[in-house]
Motif scaffolding. Structure first.
Motif, PDB file in Angstrom:
ATOM      1  N   THR A   1       0.815  -1.222   0.000  1.00  0.00           N
ATOM      2  CA  THR A   1       0.000   0.000   0.000  1.00  0.00           C
ATOM      3  C   THR A   1       0.842   1.263   0.000  1.00  0.00           C
ATOM      4  O   THR A   1       0.531   2.219  -0.703  1.00  0.00           O
ATOM      5  CB  THR A   1      -0.946   0.002   1.220  1.00  0.00           C
ATOM      6  N   ILE A   2       1.934   1.266   0.767  1.00  0.00           N
ATOM      7  CA  ILE A   2       2.710   2.508   0.919  1.00  0.00           C
ATOM      8  C   ILE A   2       3.905   2.610  -0.025  1.00  0.00           C
ATOM      9  O   ILE A   2       4.556   3.655  -0.078  1.00  0.00           O
ATOM     10  CB  ILE A   2       3.174   2.708   2.377  1.00  0.00           C
ATOM     11  N   ASP A   3       4.201   1.584  -0.802  1.00  0.00           N
ATOM     12  CA  ASP A   3       5.362   1.585  -1.693  1.00  0.00           C
ATOM     13  C   ASP A   3       5.251   2.672  -2.755  1.00  0.00           C
ATOM     14  O   ASP A   3       4.285   2.720  -3.512  1.00  0.00           O
ATOM     15  CB  ASP A   3       5.482   0.218  -2.368  1.00  0.00           C
ATOM     16  N   SER A   4       6.255   3.529  -2.835  1.00  0.00           N
ATOM     17  CA  SER A   4       6.246   4.592  -3.843  1.00  0.00           C
ATOM     18  C   SER A   4       6.942   4.184  -5.136  1.00  0.00           C
ATOM     19  O   SER A   4       6.804   4.866  -6.142  1.00  0.00           O
ATOM     20  CB  SER A   4       6.917   5.852  -3.286  1.00  0.00           C
ATOM     21  N   SER A   5       7.676   3.085  -5.124  1.00  0.00           N
ATOM     22  CA  SER A   5       8.440   2.699  -6.310  1.00  0.00           C
ATOM     23  C   SER A   5       7.582   2.044  -7.383  1.00  0.00           C
ATOM     24  O   SER A   5       7.951   2.032  -8.547  1.00  0.00           O
ATOM     25  CB  SER A   5       9.563   1.730  -5.924  1.00  0.00           C
ATOM     26  N   GLY A   6       6.476   1.447  -6.988  1.00  0.00           N
ATOM     27  CA  GLY A   6       5.639   0.707  -7.916  1.00  0.00           C
ATOM     28  C   GLY A   6       6.082  -0.729  -8.102  1.00  0.00           C
ATOM     29  O   GLY A   6       5.444  -1.501  -8.807  1.00  0.00           O
ATOM     30  N   MET A   7       7.184  -1.121  -7.468  1.00  0.00           N
ATOM     31  CA  MET A   7       7.689  -2.485  -7.610  1.00  0.00           C
ATOM     32  C   MET A   7       6.853  -3.511  -6.848  1.00  0.00           C
ATOM     33  O   MET A   7       6.696  -4.628  -7.306  1.00  0.00           O
ATOM     34  CB  MET A   7       9.132  -2.592  -7.105  1.00  0.00           C
ATOM     35  N   LEU A   8       6.365  -3.155  -5.664  1.00  0.00           N
ATOM     36  CA  LEU A   8       5.633  -4.114  -4.840  1.00  0.00           C
ATOM     37  C   LEU A   8       4.222  -4.270  -5.396  1.00  0.00           C
ATOM     38  O   LEU A   8       3.461  -3.305  -5.464  1.00  0.00           O
ATOM     39  CB  LEU A   8       5.584  -3.669  -3.379  1.00  0.00           C
TER      40      LEU A   8
ATOM     41  N   THR B   1       7.525   7.391   0.020  1.00  0.00           N
ATOM     42  CA  THR B   1       6.835   6.333   0.752  1.00  0.00           C
ATOM     43  C   THR B   1       6.346   6.848   2.099  1.00  0.00           C
ATOM     44  O   THR B   1       5.233   6.513   2.526  1.00  0.00           O
ATOM     45  CB  THR B   1       7.751   5.102   0.916  1.00  0.00           C
ATOM     46  N   LEU B   2       7.120   7.705   2.754  1.00  0.00           N
ATOM     47  CA  LEU B   2       6.645   8.298   4.014  1.00  0.00           C
ATOM     48  C   LEU B   2       5.396   9.142   3.777  1.00  0.00           C
ATOM     49  O   LEU B   2       4.483   9.166   4.610  1.00  0.00           O
ATOM     50  CB  LEU B   2       7.737   9.145   4.667  1.00  0.00           C
TER      51      LEU B   2
END
Length: 167
Positions: free
Chosen positions: A31-38, A144-145
């Motif tokens: 939910t909080i991943d900013s990279s888009g990888m997860l 992400t924060l």
């Protein structure tokens, strides 16, 4: 001197317990991943060091290395309830790379001061020489924060709240 660790901080208007609950949930990481990888996660809520869960990844989101879709096992290395969670990963690249990710939480006047860190100081020379570190930029930790804040702070928003009029 070579930088081998990023740390970023943000005040979040939620209790350390609320923030920690999100960080102990495998799906919370997605939910909080900013990279888009997860992409998705499987596993139970983290409760102690040594706990593990699986995260399904898509490296194409970063468009840097043609790894495509793969899965990693997240291994919790440090766990202090409502204060600290740290992990490393094991996945398709063996032996494990030994980079660490984590969050430190400190109560503050506005809720919680959250420190996010990424540490690649323990990476073996064979991996270090490939020039791929840091895997994610410092800006991704900061983003992400922001997503973490949006998710935990929104739980306490007054349902009658309306934005101010534009001038």
């Amino acid at each position: 001197m070579t930088i081998e660790r990023f740390e970023v901080q943000r005040e979040i208007a939620a209790s350390p317990g609320e923030v920690f609950t999100m960080l102990c949930d495998p799906n919370g990481h997605v939910t909080i991943d900013s990279s888009g990888m997860l992409q998705s996660a499987e596993g139970a809520q983290v409760q102690r060091a040594g706990d593990e869960f699986v995260v399904h990844m898509d490296r194409e989101a970063l468009n840097d290395y043609p790894m495509g879709k793969y899965s990693v096992t997240v291994i919790i290395t440090k766990f202090e309830k409502d204060a600290l969670i740290e992990w490393t990963i094991s996945g398709t690249i063996q032996p494990p790379i030994k980079h660490l990710y984590g969050y430190r939480l400190q109560p503050s006047e506005t809720g919680t001061l959250v420190t996010s860190y990424y540490d690649w100081s323990q990476v073996a020379d064979a991996y270090r020489e490939k020039g791929i570190f840091p895997v994610i930029p410092e800006a991704s930790l900061r983003a992400t924060l922001g997503i973490l804040a949006r998710n935990v702070e929104s739980r306490g928003i007054d349902p009658n709240w309306r934005p101010a009029r534009c001038r």
